[in-house]
Structure formats: structure tokens, C-alpha cells
Design a protein around this motif. Structure first.
Motif, mmCIF file in Angstrom:
data_model
loop_
_atom_site.group_PDB
_atom_site.id
_atom_site.type_symbol
_atom_site.label_atom_id
_atom_site.label_comp_id
_atom_site.label_asym_id
_atom_site.label_seq_id
_atom_site.Cartn_x
_atom_site.Cartn_y
_atom_site.Cartn_z
ATOM 1 N N LYS A 298 0.872 -1.231 -0.055
ATOM 2 C CA LYS A 298 0.032 0.050 0.038
ATOM 3 C C LYS A 298 0.884 1.372 -0.030
ATOM 4 C CE LYS A 298 -4.124 -2.007 2.041
ATOM 5 N NZ LYS A 298 -5.236 -2.173 3.115
ATOM 6 N N VAL A 299 1.897 1.118 0.525
ATOM 7 C CA VAL A 299 2.914 2.387 0.737
ATOM 8 C C VAL A 299 3.489 2.633 -0.729
ATOM 9 C CG1 VAL A 299 4.749 3.638 1.677
ATOM 10 C CG2 VAL A 299 3.463 2.200 3.276
ATOM 11 N N TYR A 300 4.105 1.327 -1.207
ATOM 12 C CA TYR A 300 4.330 1.530 -2.759
ATOM 13 C C TYR A 300 3.649 2.047 -3.549
ATOM 14 C CZ TYR A 300 7.901 -1.912 -1.172
ATOM 15 O OH TYR A 300 9.056 -2.703 -0.936
ATOM 16 N N GLY A 301 2.170 1.907 -3.439
ATOM 17 C CA GLY A 301 1.012 2.302 -4.099
ATOM 18 C C GLY A 301 1.003 3.891 -3.768
ATOM 19 N N ASN A 302 1.124 4.298 -2.607
ATOM 20 C CA ASN A 302 1.069 5.802 -2.424
ATOM 21 C C ASN A 302 2.036 6.369 -2.826
ATOM 22 O OD1 ASN A 302 -1.666 5.492 -1.617
ATOM 23 N ND2 ASN A 302 -0.994 5.433 0.812
ATOM 24 N N MET A 303 3.173 5.818 -2.891
ATOM 25 C CA MET A 303 4.436 6.387 -3.233
ATOM 26 C C MET A 303 4.528 6.537 -4.886
ATOM 27 S SD MET A 303 7.535 7.076 -1.600
ATOM 28 C CE MET A 303 8.364 6.090 -0.655
ATOM 29 N N CYS A 304 3.814 5.707 -5.654
ATOM 30 C CA CYS A 304 3.666 5.618 -6.906
ATOM 31 C C CYS A 304 2.738 7.025 -7.149
ATOM 32 C CB CYS A 304 2.673 4.352 -7.625
ATOM 33 S SG CYS A 304 2.116 4.487 -9.353
ATOM 34 N N ILE A 305 1.708 7.313 -6.454
ATOM 35 C CA ILE A 305 0.858 8.349 -6.699
ATOM 36 C C ILE A 305 1.774 9.933 -6.692
ATOM 37 C CG2 ILE A 305 -1.080 9.731 -5.745
ATOM 38 C CD1 ILE A 305 -2.526 6.751 -5.132
ATOM 39 N N VAL A 306 2.402 9.727 -5.598
ATOM 40 C CA VAL A 306 2.974 11.220 -5.388
ATOM 41 C C VAL A 306 4.298 11.256 -6.449
ATOM 42 C CG1 VAL A 306 4.817 10.411 -3.827
ATOM 43 C CG2 VAL A 306 4.109 12.950 -3.645
ATOM 44 N N LEU A 307 4.765 10.151 -7.043
ATOM 45 C CA LEU A 307 5.625 10.173 -8.058
ATOM 46 C C LEU A 307 5.082 10.962 -9.328
ATOM 47 C CD1 LEU A 307 7.883 7.411 -7.140
ATOM 48 C CD2 LEU A 307 8.761 9.647 -7.192
ATOM 49 N N ILE A 308 3.694 10.216 -9.492
ATOM 50 C CA ILE A 308 3.123 10.808 -10.696
ATOM 51 C C ILE A 308 2.945 12.563 -10.126
ATOM 52 C CG2 ILE A 308 0.800 10.701 -11.670
ATOM 53 C CD1 ILE A 308 0.609 7.651 -10.788
ATOM 54 N N ASP A 309 2.444 12.671 -9.448
ATOM 55 C CA ASP A 309 2.110 14.391 -9.083
ATOM 56 C C ASP A 309 3.502 14.950 -9.475
ATOM 57 O OD1 ASP A 309 -0.374 14.116 -8.106
ATOM 58 O OD2 ASP A 309 0.544 13.757 -6.015
ATOM 59 N N GLN A 310 4.681 14.218 -9.235
ATOM 60 C CA GLN A 310 5.818 15.096 -9.530
ATOM 61 C C GLN A 310 6.391 14.852 -11.092
ATOM 62 O OE1 GLN A 310 7.096 17.009 -7.219
ATOM 63 N NE2 GLN A 310 5.048 16.862 -6.339
ATOM 64 N N SER B 40 -5.139 0.272 -11.699
ATOM 65 C CA SER B 40 -5.642 1.649 -12.264
ATOM 66 C C SER B 40 -4.351 2.770 -12.049
ATOM 67 C CB SER B 40 -6.713 2.021 -11.326
ATOM 68 O OG SER B 40 -7.583 3.167 -11.511
ATOM 69 N N ASN B 41 -3.669 2.599 -11.186
ATOM 70 C CA ASN B 41 -2.591 3.880 -10.936
ATOM 71 C C ASN B 41 -1.544 3.519 -11.885
ATOM 72 O OD1 ASN B 41 -3.853 4.666 -8.694
ATOM 73 N ND2 ASN B 41 -2.624 3.547 -7.020
ATOM 74 N N ILE B 42 -1.194 2.257 -12.304
ATOM 75 C CA ILE B 42 -0.511 2.328 -13.474
ATOM 76 C C ILE B 42 -1.131 2.755 -14.594
ATOM 77 C CG2 ILE B 42 0.668 0.536 -15.030
ATOM 78 C CD1 ILE B 42 0.871 -1.267 -12.448
ATOM 79 N N GLY B 43 -2.196 2.672 -14.864
ATOM 80 C CA GLY B 43 -2.990 3.268 -15.822
ATOM 81 C C GLY B 43 -2.894 4.419 -16.127
ATOM 82 N N ILE B 44 -2.980 5.408 -14.979
ATOM 83 C CA ILE B 44 -2.778 6.716 -14.887
ATOM 84 C C ILE B 44 -1.437 7.168 -15.160
ATOM 85 C CG2 ILE B 44 -2.495 8.746 -13.222
ATOM 86 C CD1 ILE B 44 -5.229 7.437 -11.749
ATOM 87 N N ILE B 45 -0.277 6.413 -15.018
ATOM 88 C CA ILE B 45 0.922 6.838 -15.317
ATOM 89 C C ILE B 45 1.020 6.937 -16.764
ATOM 90 C CG2 ILE B 45 3.353 6.082 -15.461
ATOM 91 C CD1 ILE B 45 2.861 4.701 -12.738
ATOM 92 N N TYR B 46 0.552 6.020 -17.488
ATOM 93 C CA TYR B 46 0.587 5.966 -18.989
ATOM 94 C C TYR B 46 -0.480 6.994 -19.594
ATOM 95 C CZ TYR B 46 2.980 1.550 -19.001
ATOM 96 O OH TYR B 46 4.226 0.519 -18.808
ATOM 97 N N ASP B 47 -1.408 7.310 -18.970
ATOM 98 C CA ASP B 47 -2.384 8.021 -19.366
ATOM 99 C C ASP B 47 -1.436 9.819 -19.369
ATOM 100 O OD1 ASP B 47 -4.453 10.338 -19.438
ATOM 101 O OD2 ASP B 47 -5.581 9.647 -17.773
ATOM 102 N N ASP B 48 -0.749 10.070 -18.311
ATOM 103 C CA ASP B 48 -0.255 11.166 -18.238
ATOM 104 C C ASP B 48 0.703 11.363 -19.211
ATOM 105 O OD1 ASP B 48 -1.485 11.976 -15.843
ATOM 106 O OD2 ASP B 48 0.143 12.400 -14.647
ATOM 107 N N GLN B 49 1.397 10.427 -19.807
ATOM 108 C CA GLN B 49 2.280 10.290 -20.691
ATOM 109 C C GLN B 49 1.627 10.126 -22.196
ATOM 110 O OE1 GLN B 49 6.374 8.223 -19.475
ATOM 111 N NE2 GLN B 49 4.716 7.175 -18.320
ATOM 112 N N ALA B 50 0.341 10.408 -22.222
ATOM 113 C CA ALA B 50 -0.261 10.436 -23.656
ATOM 114 C C ALA B 50 -0.162 9.171 -24.246
ATOM 115 C CB ALA B 50 0.144 11.486 -24.252
ATOM 116 N N GLN B 51 0.109 7.924 -23.481
ATOM 117 C CA GLN B 51 0.078 6.742 -23.824
ATOM 118 C C GLN B 51 -1.268 6.107 -23.635
ATOM 119 O OE1 GLN B 51 3.711 4.312 -22.879
ATOM 120 N NE2 GLN B 51 4.754 6.124 -22.619
ATOM 121 N N TYR B 52 -2.274 6.323 -24.448
ATOM 122 C CA TYR B 52 -3.728 6.382 -23.989
ATOM 123 C C TYR B 52 -3.994 4.659 -24.414
ATOM 124 C CZ TYR B 52 -3.788 11.443 -23.950
ATOM 125 O OH TYR B 52 -3.597 12.676 -23.868
#
Length: 586
Positions: free
Chosen positions: A124-136, A167-179
């Protein structure tokens, strides 16, 4: 704007009297249970749950409850409670845009969960760490943590955790326009959520899919998926999950240029957030309404087909936009969300410019620039922390792998004992020789470590002496004959920074070799220290005088005295002697 699966560590099972409550009502009920309660692990659970719920109402208060939970858990020596408290503080820090602090909190949580081998907590912490790294915007490292969390979730056979990670991995690709890749992971998460019959998870997945179509300007499909998500939230009565989805529906209608319908959904969401006192949600809806009026003003002034009016004139629409955006900015500033505050100022600048008020447009653009620079500075700091943490985690993984190899070796050794007394004797001889070799190796390594420590100490002394010599170089030309003094060289020397960031990094590495773990312990005991105060205390550890410190840092002795006074006030020290004693004990 994305809909994350935020992974919280809630160990509390609510009593029947509050089980059906939600939002601020649930927080109020939990707070009442604290009155007169015992100082036990159950109180830590309640404090952690309150802290984890406060991020959308008042992140500062959430951090306060998280600290209370951490203090009590440390007193009880309950490590799981300590880890959960660090996560709660981190979640609230993220919603204050304090990403560096968020990352530090999550790193502390990882250390604790590793020490008790709590794999679900780690995932769960790895998952939350993933989110804050997406923010950055650090997508490479975000993927590392995202897949690490996914792998752990799969090992635990935890479908809900798996859906969150997908779902969070999907958001990473979304942010990079890899739809296409983003949609693949979101649909995987949707499938897992449907198998679990996890209604809120299904709604989140549908909404994230809708947001991708929104970015691709397929507004009809974006609206379709978000309306499905809204229908599920309504059936579940889940107001918190519905809040952002109402915004996404409004955004889809803005894309379709149906501004009246967009404002209708933004208004519904706003009223709901006001009832639950969701400050982050209120600010988001106000900002969305401001942007809708701004978009309407732009479209209404063009040669496009007539749009259903939401304001009597372009001027009135722009004034409405400024009103809503200003209210949103005030709330974002109050809760410390610098990132969203920066966006508010940018849109306000555009609205003022269209209204013809160049002065206000310039002032709000300046505010946008200041806040944008703050976000950039935070990003730079956290990237350094990210690399350090990743190195520590990689090292930990290697240590675990070596440990597992060692355990396998021990198991194999046990099996040989069964072969008989002769083989046992042979193994005994081999074991004795191995122990002797190991002892010799340890002695060699000990000597090498002592030599390295002496070398590091010497380098540290040389480093400090060089810095002092540089300062003397600044003063020396002033005493030289004017005929030979180059004014330009003098100016450069006088304004030189004698301890650059690169020099500080070199100094810090040498310092850590001599005083291992000093900076880590310093952060734990005095978390509110500024970078300048940290450097001052490191030099204090070396027993340097105020003049020597000032020379090394390129500042005046008066500033050194200011550091001392500020630290005494900040941490309640009575005199200067206390600072040296505290530093010596760290």
C-alpha cells in the motif's frame, strides 16, 4: 485531474453506532469515542482513521491527528500503528502539496513495515509512493513503485489491491499520453473490480476511462462512462466517491459546449461537498465553474454557432469566472495546495486579460509564476530524495536475496548431516575453516573500515580548512595594493558562495562516513529544520567556532548567532550550551 486509488491503512473496525455514518459525521463520531478512552492500540487506530479521513476537509488537522497517533504508537512500541501513522501524515501532506514531506513519511513507513515483514502495508505504501511520483512527473520511478506494489498484491492474492495498482499504473501511461496502454490497464482494473463486485472500484475505473476519452476530445464517450460511474455512486450512496465524478461529467459537458449542463453538475457537486465540509472538493468545483464561465466567454465572443447562454454578456461571464476562481484560490491557499493554486492564478490572469484589466492580469500572472516556481523547487528536491530512497530499496532487495540464498544454503547443509557421521565430520572441518576465513575477512574489513574512517576524517578536516582558506582569499585582495587589484576579480571573490550545493554534497558524504546516520537522526528529532540550520548543526558537530562556520558557509557571524537563537526558540532550548549538548548526543 485524475481519480487515484489512494491506499490507506485502516485497522479500525467501527462500532455499530457509527458504522453507517460517513464523511464529517463519521469524523465527529470517532472524535467523541476518543474522550476518556484508554491509551492503547485501539486509540491509535481511531487517531489514524481520523487522520486518514481529514485530507479533504483540513489536511493540517489531519497531520495533527497523525502525529498524535505516531506519538502514542511509539510510546506503546506498536510498529504497525507507527507505520500507519506515517502513511496518514503523508497522505495529508500530499494534499498540502508538500511532496518532499510526503515522500519522507512514506519512506519512514516502508522502513517500519520492512522491519516487521508486513507485506500488505508495504504494498500500500508502494502504491501511494507511486501516486506522489505521478504528481511530480517522475513516471519512470512511479512505474517502478507501481509494479512493485502490483507484484506484492499478486503474491498476497489480494484482488482489491491488484485492482488499485492496475488503475494507478494506467494513470501513469495516461499522463504520458500513451492512451492505448492506459486504457488496457484501466480495463484490467475494471474487470477485477467487477469480479469482486466492488462498486466504488468499478465507478473509479469507469471514471478514469472517461477521463482518457476526455483528453482525446471524445466528449460523448467521456460523458457516457462518467454517467455510468455516477449512477453506481448514487446507488451506493457514496458521496465522497461521487464528488469528483460530478466534476468530470461537468468537464465533458464543457467539451460539448453545453455550459448550462456543466454548471448544473458542478453546482450539484458543490452543494454535496458543502454538506460534507469537503474543502478540497469545494475548491475543485469552484475552480471548474470559473473555468466554465471563462470558456463560455471565449466561445461566446467567437464566430461559432450560438451557444445556450449562461450569462447576459461576455463581461458578466468573465466577472463570474473571476469570482469563482478567486474563491477557489482562497481555499487552495488555506489548505496549502500549491499546485491547484497555481492553476487558479493562471486562469484568473486569463480572465482579467479578457476583461481588459491588464494590471490585475499581470499581478495574478506573477502569483502564478511564484507558485509554479515553488512546485518546481519541490519537484527538484523530491527527485533527489527519490533516487536516494530507490537506492536504499534496491540495496534492501539485494540483502533479502542474499539472505534467501544463505537460508537455502543452510537448509542444504542440514540435509547433508543425515548422510552420516563421516560426512558430518567433513562438514565440521569445512565449517571451522570457513569460520576462520570469515574471521580473517572480518578483521581485514574492519581494518579497511577504520582506514576509510581515518581518511574520511582527514578529508573532512581538509575540506573545512580549504573552505576557511577560500574565505581568507576573499579578504586578502582588499589588503593588497590598489594598483594590482582587478575590480572584477575582487567582486567575484567578495560575492562568492563558499559552500555550493556540490560542495555541500561532498561535505555531507564525508561527514556521514565519520558520523554515520547523523542527518537521519537529526531529521527524526528536529523535522522542522531548514537546510541552513542543518548545515549549521553539522558544523557545530565538528566543534567549529562561529567565525569558522561563517567563513565556510559564506555568511556573517551575525547570521550564525541568528541560527542559534532561532533553533533555541523553535525547540525550546534555554541557552547556547544546550545546542552543543543536543548535537553531541545525536
Amino acid at each position: 485531474m485524475r481519480y487515484f486509488f489512494l491506499l490507506l491503512l485502516l485497522a479500525l473496525q467501527p462500532v455499530c453506532s457509527i458504522a453507517q455514518k460517513e464523511g464529517k459525521d463519521l469524523i465527529d463520531s470517532l472524535q467523541q469515542t476518543l474522550a476518556g478512552g484508554k491509551e492503547d492500540t485501539n486509540k491509535v487506530k481511531i487517531l489514524n482513521r481520523i487522520a486518514s479521513m481529514y485530507w479533504s476537509y483540513d489536511p493540517n488537522e489531519g497531520i495533527n491527528y497523525g502525529r498524535q497517533a505516531l506519538t502514542l504508537a511509539e510510546k506503546l512500541e506498536w510498529k504497525y500503528g507507527m507505520g500507519a501513522a506515517w502513511v496518514a501524515i503523508g497522505v495529508n501532506s500530499r494534499y498540502r502539496s508538500d511532496y518532499k514531506r510526503t515522500f519522507e513519511c512514506y519512506t519512514e513507513a516502508i522502513k517500519i513495515f520492512e522491519s516487521i515483514d508486513h507485506k500488505e502495508g508495504l504494498a500500500k505504501v508502494y502504491g501511494n509512493m507511486c501516486i506522489v511520483l505521478i504528481d511530480q512527473g517522475d513516471y519512470s520511478m512511479a512505474l517502478d513503485y507501481g509494479f512493485k506494489a502490483l507484484k506484492t498484491g499478486e503474491a498476497l492474492n489480494n484482488p482489491r489491491l491488484i485492482a488499485s495498482c492496475l488503475s494507478n499504473i494506467g494513470i501513469i501511461y495516461d499522463d504520458q499520453a500513451q492512451y492505448d496502454e492506459a486504457l488496457r490497464y484501466h480495463f484490467k482494473a475494471l474487470e477485477v473490480s467487477k469480479q469482486l463486485k466492488y462498486g466504488t472500484g468499478i465507478a473509479i475505473c469507469l471514471s478514469n476511462i472517461g477521463l482518457i476519452y476526455q483528453k482525446q476530445e471524445q466528449f460523448d464517450k467521456a460523458l457516457e462512462y462518467n454517467l455510468q460511474a455516477d449512477s453506481i455512486c448514487l446507488s451506493l450512496g457514496d458521496k465522497n466517491a461521487r464528488s469528483p465524478i460530478l466534476s468530470y461529467i461537468g468537464l465533458a459537458y464543457v467539451g460539448l459546449k453545453n455550459y448550462a449542463k456543466a454548471l448544473e453538475y458542478f453546482s450539484i457537486g458543490l452543494e454535496s461537498d458543502k454538506i460534507t465540509e469537503n474543502k478540497a472538493g469545494i475548491a475543485e468545483k469552484l475552480a471548474s465553474m470559473g473555468k466554465a464561465y471563462l470558456a463560455y466567454a471565449r466561445d461566446n465572443g467567437s464566430a461559432k454557432p450560438r451557444i445556450k447562454p449562461i450569462a447576459a454578456s461576455k463581461e458578466q461571464s468573465l466577472k463570474k469566472s473571476i469570482e469563482y476562481l478567486s474563491d477557489a484560490a482562497a481555499i487552495h491557499q488555506a489548505i496549502g495546495n500549491i499546485k491547484e493554486l497555481s492553476d487558479d492564478y493562471l486562469n484568473l490572469s486569463g480572465a482579467w486579460a479578457q476583461l481588459g484589466n491588464d494590471r490585475e492580469a499581470l499581478e495574478t500572472y506573477k502569483l502564478y509564476t511564484i507558485n509554479k516556481d515553488s512546485v518546481f523547487s519541490i519537484k527538484s528536491n523530491i527527485k533527489i530524495a527519490n533516487l536516494e530512497a530507490k537506492r536504499e530499496l534496491d540495496l534492501k532487495d539485494k540483502q533479502i536475496a542474499l539472505y534467501e540464498l544463505a537460508m537455502d544454503k543452510k537448509r542444504n547443509e542440514r540435509s547433508f548431516f543425515i548422510a552420516g557421521i563421516i560426512l558430518l565430520a567433513v562438514i565440521g572441518i569445512i565449517s571451522i575453516n570457513w569460520q576462520r576465513t570469515k574471521q580473517k575477512k572480518l578483521e581485514v574489513e574492519k581494518g579497511k573500515a577504520e582506514a576509510e574512517l581515518e581518511a574520511a576524517t582527514a578529508k573532512l578536516i581538509i575540506f573545512s580548512r580549504d573552505a576557511l582558506e577560500k574565505d581568507e582569499a576573499v579578504e586578502h585582495p582588499k589588503k593588497a595594493e590598489p594598483v594590482y587589484a582587478d575590480p572584477e576579480v575582487l567582486a567575484q571573490l567578495e560575492h562568492a558562495i563558499l559552500l555550493t550545493d556540490e560542495q555541500w554534497d561532498d561535505f555531507r558524504r564525508l561527514f556521514e562516513k565519520v558520523h554515520t546516520g547523523f542527518f537521519s537522526r537529526l531529521r527524526e528529532q528536529m523535522p522542522e529544520l531548514t537546510p541552513g540550520e542543518v548545515r549549521f548543526l553539522a558544523l557545530t558537530k565538528l566543534k567549529l567556532s562561529a567565525k569558522e562556520m561563517a567563513s565556510i558557509l559564506g555568511i556573517s557571524p551575525g547570521t550564525i548567532r541568528s541560527y542559534r537563537m532561532r533553533i533555541r526558540r523553535k525547540f525550546g532550548f534555554n541557552d547556547e550550551k544546550n545546542i552543543e549538548e543536543i548535537v553531541d548526543s545525536i
